[in-house]
Design a protein around this motif. Structure first.
Motif, mmCIF file in Angstrom:
data_model
loop_
_atom_site.group_PDB
_atom_site.id
_atom_site.type_symbol
_atom_site.label_atom_id
_atom_site.label_comp_id
_atom_site.label_asym_id
_atom_site.label_seq_id
_atom_site.Cartn_x
_atom_site.Cartn_y
_atom_site.Cartn_z
ATOM 1 N N UNK A 163 0.857 -1.173 0.000
ATOM 2 C CA UNK A 163 0.000 0.000 0.000
ATOM 3 C C UNK A 163 0.898 1.230 0.000
ATOM 4 N N UNK A 164 0.295 2.413 0.196
ATOM 5 C CA UNK A 164 1.071 3.641 0.065
ATOM 6 C C UNK A 164 2.146 3.779 1.129
ATOM 7 N N UNK A 165 2.010 3.091 2.248
ATOM 8 C CA UNK A 165 3.040 3.156 3.288
ATOM 9 C C UNK A 165 3.908 1.900 3.307
ATOM 10 N N UNK A 166 3.630 0.954 2.435
ATOM 11 C CA UNK A 166 4.427 -0.278 2.334
ATOM 12 C C UNK A 166 4.690 -0.539 0.849
ATOM 13 N N UNK A 167 5.568 0.236 0.277
ATOM 14 C CA UNK A 167 5.864 0.144 -1.157
ATOM 15 C C UNK A 167 7.003 -0.832 -1.454
ATOM 16 N N UNK A 169 -8.749 12.984 -7.835
ATOM 17 C CA UNK A 169 -8.822 11.883 -6.869
ATOM 18 C C UNK A 169 -10.239 11.372 -6.724
ATOM 19 N N UNK A 170 -10.340 10.121 -6.303
ATOM 20 C CA UNK A 170 -11.621 9.499 -5.987
ATOM 21 C C UNK A 170 -11.501 8.872 -4.600
ATOM 22 N N UNK A 177 -10.159 5.970 2.089
ATOM 23 C CA UNK A 177 -8.951 6.681 1.681
ATOM 24 C C UNK A 177 -9.190 7.470 0.391
ATOM 25 N N UNK A 178 -8.293 8.407 0.148
ATOM 26 C CA UNK A 178 -8.250 9.098 -1.134
ATOM 27 C C UNK A 178 -7.353 8.293 -2.067
ATOM 28 N N UNK A 179 -7.806 8.030 -3.269
ATOM 29 C CA UNK A 179 -6.989 7.386 -4.287
ATOM 30 C C UNK A 179 -6.683 8.425 -5.363
ATOM 31 N N UNK A 183 -5.043 9.661 3.737
ATOM 32 C CA UNK A 183 -6.224 9.815 4.598
ATOM 33 C C UNK A 183 -7.215 10.839 4.054
ATOM 34 N N UNK A 184 -8.485 10.537 4.172
ATOM 35 C CA UNK A 184 -9.525 11.460 3.715
ATOM 36 C C UNK A 184 -9.510 12.769 4.499
ATOM 37 N N UNK A 185 -9.276 12.689 5.805
ATOM 38 C CA UNK A 185 -9.472 13.850 6.666
ATOM 39 C C UNK A 185 -8.346 14.878 6.598
ATOM 40 N N UNK A 186 -7.204 14.525 5.974
ATOM 41 C CA UNK A 186 -6.039 15.404 6.022
ATOM 42 C C UNK A 186 -5.704 16.059 4.698
ATOM 43 N N UNK A 187 -6.517 15.852 3.685
ATOM 44 C CA UNK A 187 -6.246 16.404 2.357
ATOM 45 C C UNK A 187 -7.461 17.179 1.851
ATOM 46 N N UNK A 188 -7.212 18.144 0.963
ATOM 47 C CA UNK A 188 -8.314 18.925 0.417
ATOM 48 C C UNK A 188 -9.274 18.076 -0.376
ATOM 49 N N UNK A 189 -8.736 17.262 -1.307
ATOM 50 C CA UNK A 189 -9.616 16.390 -2.095
ATOM 51 C C UNK A 189 -10.314 15.384 -1.189
ATOM 52 N N UNK A 190 -9.606 14.955 -0.131
ATOM 53 C CA UNK A 190 -10.205 13.997 0.794
ATOM 54 C C UNK A 190 -11.373 14.575 1.561
ATOM 55 N N UNK A 191 -11.253 15.811 2.014
ATOM 56 C CA UNK A 191 -12.352 16.451 2.741
ATOM 57 C C UNK A 191 -13.573 16.605 1.841
#
Length: 254
Positions: free
Chosen positions: A24-28, A108-109, A114-116, A138-146
């Protein structure tokens, strides 16, 4: 752990998928032992299947012994209808935004909680960002995520607010404050963040709709929103309307 398929009756395919989904994004980059642990497989089984995935072009073994997703698998992923259709339709509008602002532009979608990121345009003058094409944040920490969280089902919102993580000292992690922000996003039609995902980076984003529902978010990352917020919001909204017209022209979506 990404998933456990070591139970009796699991198929070779399910075990192979568990190994791929361990990334995943933290385990590349993962060692064989890490892959086995995250996939819930015995080490000998993981060793055999990883060897087949390498031979088949799905994984690549680095000189240091770690494994990464192969480019061939990444190219296959980009063939998914949502990714392909949205990226192609949004491309000209994103190019216009980037040319006019020189800011990093995101498409993003939402993928579960999560935001992809489907697309990112940036240049040498762009603000450093944590995103990358195919990354999940994370959805809560990004503009597109919010934006996407503001229009997500109630169970997604509840799940997200139940496990808020902090990316920087400025990340909002109070559920009540997040709910207030989501209400403003629905009311005002855009979301902003100030150094919540990356220090020195602010973001602004708007929804992309079709058929009366939000299907994606379009955003930009800039050093500051103090002076140009209104101009950037308007530019994003115009671009989002252009993408919406293109999507509406395709007829009913999936």
């Amino acid at each position: 752990m990404a998933g456990n398929t070591s139970t009796p009756g699991s198929t070779v395919l399910s075990r192979g998928l568990a190994l791929l989904f361990a990334f995943d994004d933290t385990h590349r980059r993962l060692t064989l032992s890490e892959l086995a642990r995250r996939a819930g497989l015995p080490l000998p089984t993981a060793h055999r299947l990883v060897g087949e995935l390498v031979a088949g072009g799905a994984l690549v073994r680095r000189p240091g012994g770690q494994y990464v997703i192969a480019r061939r698998l990444w190219q296959v992923g980009l063939l998914a209808p949502a990714e392909t259709g949205l990226r192609e339709l949004a491309a000209p509008f994103m190019n216009d935004l980037h040319a006019a602002t020189r800011a990093t532009v995101h498409l993003a979608v939402r993928e579960q909680s999560h935001v992809l990121y489907l697309e990112r345009l940036s240049g040498r003058a762009s603000v450093p960002v944590a995103s990358a094409v195919g990354a999940r944040l994370p959805l809560h920490a990004t503009g597109v995520g919010k934006v996407l969280l503001a229009h997500a089902p109630d169970d997604v919102v509840t799940d997200t607010l139940g496990r808020l993580s902090r990316a920087t000292a400025h990340t909002v992690t109070q559920p009540a404050r997040i709910r207030e922000q989501l209400e403003r996003v629905r009311r005002d039609g855009y979301a902003t963040t100030v150094e919540e995902m990356t220090l020195g980076a602010c973001s602004v984003a708007v929804p992309i709709t079709t058929g009366g529902r939000v299907v994606a978010a379009l955003g930009m990352v800039v050093p500051s929103l103090e002076r140009d917020r209104t101009r950037l919001v308007v530019a994003l909204q115009v671009a989002a309307q252009g993408v919406r017209r293109s999507l509406d022209g395709l007829g009913p979506g999936p």
